[in-house]
Design a protein around this motif. Structure first.
Motif, mmCIF file in Angstrom:
data_model
loop_
_atom_site.group_PDB
_atom_site.id
_atom_site.type_symbol
_atom_site.label_atom_id
_atom_site.label_comp_id
_atom_site.label_asym_id
_atom_site.label_seq_id
_atom_site.Cartn_x
_atom_site.Cartn_y
_atom_site.Cartn_z
ATOM 1 N N PRO A 35 0.816 -1.228 0.000
ATOM 2 C CA PRO A 35 0.000 0.000 0.000
ATOM 3 C C PRO A 35 0.847 1.275 0.000
ATOM 4 C CG PRO A 35 -0.808 -1.544 1.654
ATOM 5 C CD PRO A 35 0.488 -2.093 1.136
ATOM 6 N N LEU A 36 2.003 1.243 0.652
ATOM 7 C CA LEU A 36 2.888 2.404 0.617
ATOM 8 C C LEU A 36 3.447 2.601 -0.790
ATOM 9 C CD1 LEU A 36 4.791 1.752 3.952
ATOM 10 C CD2 LEU A 36 3.149 3.602 3.521
ATOM 11 N N TRP A 37 3.866 1.527 -1.428
ATOM 12 C CA TRP A 37 4.366 1.583 -2.808
ATOM 13 C C TRP A 37 3.278 2.120 -3.735
ATOM 14 C CZ3 TRP A 37 8.516 1.946 -5.541
ATOM 15 C CH2 TRP A 37 8.562 1.545 -6.868
ATOM 16 N N ASP A 38 2.065 1.608 -3.579
ATOM 17 C CA ASP A 38 0.955 2.085 -4.409
ATOM 18 C C ASP A 38 0.698 3.573 -4.174
ATOM 19 O OD1 ASP A 38 0.584 -0.413 -5.572
ATOM 20 O OD2 ASP A 38 -1.072 -0.970 -4.239
ATOM 21 N N GLY A 39 0.797 4.030 -2.933
ATOM 22 C CA GLY A 39 0.637 5.449 -2.633
ATOM 23 C C GLY A 39 1.717 6.289 -3.278
ATOM 24 N N TYR A 40 2.932 5.788 -3.275
ATOM 25 C CA TYR A 40 4.039 6.476 -3.914
ATOM 26 C C TYR A 40 3.795 6.608 -5.418
ATOM 27 C CZ TYR A 40 8.899 7.253 -5.412
ATOM 28 O OH TYR A 40 10.036 7.749 -5.985
ATOM 29 N N LEU A 41 3.375 5.524 -6.047
ATOM 30 C CA LEU A 41 3.098 5.559 -7.481
ATOM 31 C C LEU A 41 1.945 6.500 -7.808
ATOM 32 C CD1 LEU A 41 3.507 1.780 -8.378
ATOM 33 C CD2 LEU A 41 5.180 3.623 -8.666
ATOM 34 N N ARG A 42 0.907 6.496 -6.978
ATOM 35 C CA ARG A 42 -0.223 7.426 -7.187
ATOM 36 C C ARG A 42 0.238 8.871 -7.084
ATOM 37 N NH1 ARG A 42 -2.978 3.781 -4.270
ATOM 38 N NH2 ARG A 42 -2.807 4.990 -2.350
ATOM 39 N N PHE A 43 1.092 9.156 -6.098
ATOM 40 C CA PHE A 43 1.599 10.514 -5.928
ATOM 41 C C PHE A 43 2.280 10.995 -7.201
ATOM 42 C CE2 PHE A 43 4.910 13.564 -4.948
ATOM 43 C CZ PHE A 43 4.187 14.530 -4.257
#
Length: 148
Positions: free
Chosen positions: A17-25
């Protein structure tokens, strides 16, 4: 209290979920296979290092990835490639702690510099970066090899 530890295979479900948040950012979509390869590299010691930050409830609140490489000007440099802190934990010192973690790892490995890139409009992160590092004034260029 924030704790930072190397990523392990057991961290996958907290890391994702942190990786996905980074990619979304960064408004980026990656093929799921690239994400899988990235995580495997991080936990296997295949040149990419990773750490995860956890709060006092053991909730994953940040990640950092880095790699070391040789240099023609020194024994080697450390490239801090990815840094992300969960939105509800920003401003709490987690980002600085993750950068310190990488700085210490690079120092212990005998490297002479830690460097990274960010977007000009990333004002929140840049306030932290300006406090812990020097803006070198270099301009970043790249050639996308997927289009050639």
């Amino acid at each position: 209290m924030t704790t930072i530890s190397p990523c392990s295979a057991d961290d996958h479900d907290d890391w994702l979920p942190l990786w996905d948040g980074y990619l979304r950012f960064y408004e980026t979509d990656l093929d799921p296979e690239i994400t899988a390869i990235t995580f495997r590299r991080i936990v296997s010691g295949d040149g990419i290092h990773g750490a995860i930050a956890r709060d006092d409830q053991r909730r994953a609140i940040g990640l950092v990835h880095w790699l070391a490489h040789p240099s023609t000007w020194s024994p080697g440099y450390c490239y801090l490639e990815d840094l992300f802190v969960a939105p509800d934990s920003r401003g709490s010192g987690v980002g600085r702690a993750l950068i310190d973690h990488v700085r210490d790892a690079a120092h212990n490995a005998g490297l002479t510099k830690v460097y990274w890139l960010t977007q000009q409009h990333n004002a929140t992160a840049r306030r932290l970066y300006d406090a812990v590092a020097t803006d070198t004034g270099f301009v970043h260029y790249e050639i996308d090899l997927d289009t050639h």
